[in-house]
Scaffold this motif. Structure first.
Motif, short mmCIF file in Angstrom:
data_model
loop_
_atom_site.label_atom_id
_atom_site.label_comp_id
_atom_site.label_asym_id
_atom_site.label_seq_id
_atom_site.Cartn_x
_atom_site.Cartn_y
_atom_site.Cartn_z
N ARG A 37 0.84 -1.22 0.00
CA ARG A 37 0.00 0.00 0.00
C ARG A 37 0.86 1.26 0.00
O ARG A 37 0.56 2.23 -0.68
CB ARG A 37 -0.94 0.01 1.21
CG ARG A 37 -1.95 -1.13 1.20
CD ARG A 37 -3.15 -0.90 0.29
NE ARG A 37 -2.87 -1.15 -1.12
CZ ARG A 37 -3.58 -0.70 -2.13
NH1 ARG A 37 -4.62 0.07 -1.93
NH2 ARG A 37 -3.27 -0.99 -3.38
N ARG A 42 -0.78 4.82 -1.16
CA ARG A 42 -2.18 4.77 -0.75
C ARG A 42 -2.31 5.09 0.73
O ARG A 42 -1.37 4.92 1.49
CB ARG A 42 -2.77 3.38 -1.01
CG ARG A 42 -2.75 2.94 -2.46
CD ARG A 42 -3.63 3.86 -3.28
NE ARG A 42 -3.85 3.32 -4.61
CZ ARG A 42 -3.66 4.00 -5.70
NH1 ARG A 42 -3.26 5.25 -5.65
NH2 ARG A 42 -3.90 3.46 -6.87
N SER A 99 -11.46 4.81 5.74
CA SER A 99 -10.47 5.07 4.69
C SER A 99 -11.12 5.26 3.32
O SER A 99 -10.45 5.60 2.36
CB SER A 99 -9.44 3.93 4.62
OG SER A 99 -10.03 2.77 4.10
N HIS A 108 -12.86 6.52 -3.53
CA HIS A 108 -11.43 6.28 -3.32
C HIS A 108 -11.25 5.47 -2.04
O HIS A 108 -11.96 5.66 -1.06
CB HIS A 108 -10.67 7.60 -3.16
CG HIS A 108 -10.84 8.53 -4.32
ND1 HIS A 108 -10.15 8.39 -5.49
CD2 HIS A 108 -11.64 9.60 -4.48
CE1 HIS A 108 -10.52 9.35 -6.31
NE2 HIS A 108 -11.42 10.10 -5.72
N GLY A 109 -10.28 4.59 -2.03
CA GLY A 109 -9.91 3.89 -0.81
C GLY A 109 -10.57 2.54 -0.60
O GLY A 109 -10.39 1.93 0.45
N THR A 112 -7.88 -0.15 -0.19
CA THR A 112 -7.21 0.04 1.10
C THR A 112 -8.09 -0.46 2.24
O THR A 112 -7.63 -1.17 3.13
CB THR A 112 -6.85 1.52 1.31
OG1 THR A 112 -5.94 1.91 0.28
CG2 THR A 112 -6.22 1.76 2.66
N ARG A 175 -7.41 6.23 -6.98
CA ARG A 175 -6.91 5.64 -5.75
C ARG A 175 -7.80 4.46 -5.39
O ARG A 175 -8.93 4.40 -5.74
CB ARG A 175 -6.94 6.66 -4.62
CG ARG A 175 -6.03 7.85 -4.95
CD ARG A 175 -6.12 8.86 -3.89
NE ARG A 175 -5.17 8.44 -2.86
CZ ARG A 175 -5.12 9.00 -1.68
NH1 ARG A 175 -5.92 9.95 -1.37
NH2 ARG A 175 -4.25 8.60 -0.80
#
Length: 176
Positions: A37, A42, A99, A108-109, A112, A175
């Motif tokens: 990551r 990220r 996140s 986004h995320g 993650t 992302r």
């Protein structure tokens, strides 16, 4: 003083070297995921994934210890070890959800967040001594997050030639 020595001096069901090995393995696996990551720049990188994985492993170890603790051997006490797994799942899911961002019509995320959630599962596997499950799951994370990333279409990187965009939009990367 004697009561204090008795409180902190009782043995654990699992030997300390095994507990240490499980926590160190969770640290290593969390670091591997977190490094990937970080490498992709990220959110929730190395430290976060290590902490999630070690925390989950600690809960897994505590589950084993609680099941075998004499204080919980009474008939009136009902111990359900799966509740710890459920609690870790809910707690890490809460962190992972934090996140995930939605801005300008884009999400986004997600990757993650999913990685953090899986780091929690890997940590529980380490804590329960299921090292093969944890190792294979970590390998799968690296394949999915690393190798499959290259196969994913790059939405947002192809700009319309006819439309002028601000400089910040051209530097924007997806992302996830």
């Amino acid at each position: 003083m004697e009561q204090l020595v008795e409180e902190f001096g009782h043995p654990t069901y699992t030997s300390f070297p095994v507990i240490a090995a499980r926590l160190l393995l969770a640290t290593l696996y969390g670091a591997v995921i977190g490094f990937e990551r970080e490498w992709r720049n990220r959110p929730a990188g190395l430290r976060t994934h290590i902490l999630v994985c070690v925390a989950a492993a600690t809960f897994g170890i505590l589950t084993v210890e609680i099941v075998h603790a004499p204080m919980f051997a009474q008939e009136a006490v009902k111990v359900d070890p799966i509740r710890v797994v459920e609690a870790v799942t809910a707690g890490v899911a809460f962190l992972a959800a934090g996140s995930i961002l939605f801005s300008r019509g884009e999400v986004h995320g997600l990757t993650t967040g999913a990685g953090m959630w899986l780091a929690g599962a890997i940590g529980v596997a380490c804590g329960l001594g299921l090292w093969q499950v944890a190792g294979f799951a970590t390998l799968i994370v690296l394949i999915v997050a690393g190798l499959l990333h290259r196969l994913q279409p790059r939405a947002g990187l192809v700009e319309d030639q006819d439309e002028e965009k601000p400089a910040s939009a051209s530097a924007k990367r997806p992302r996830g």
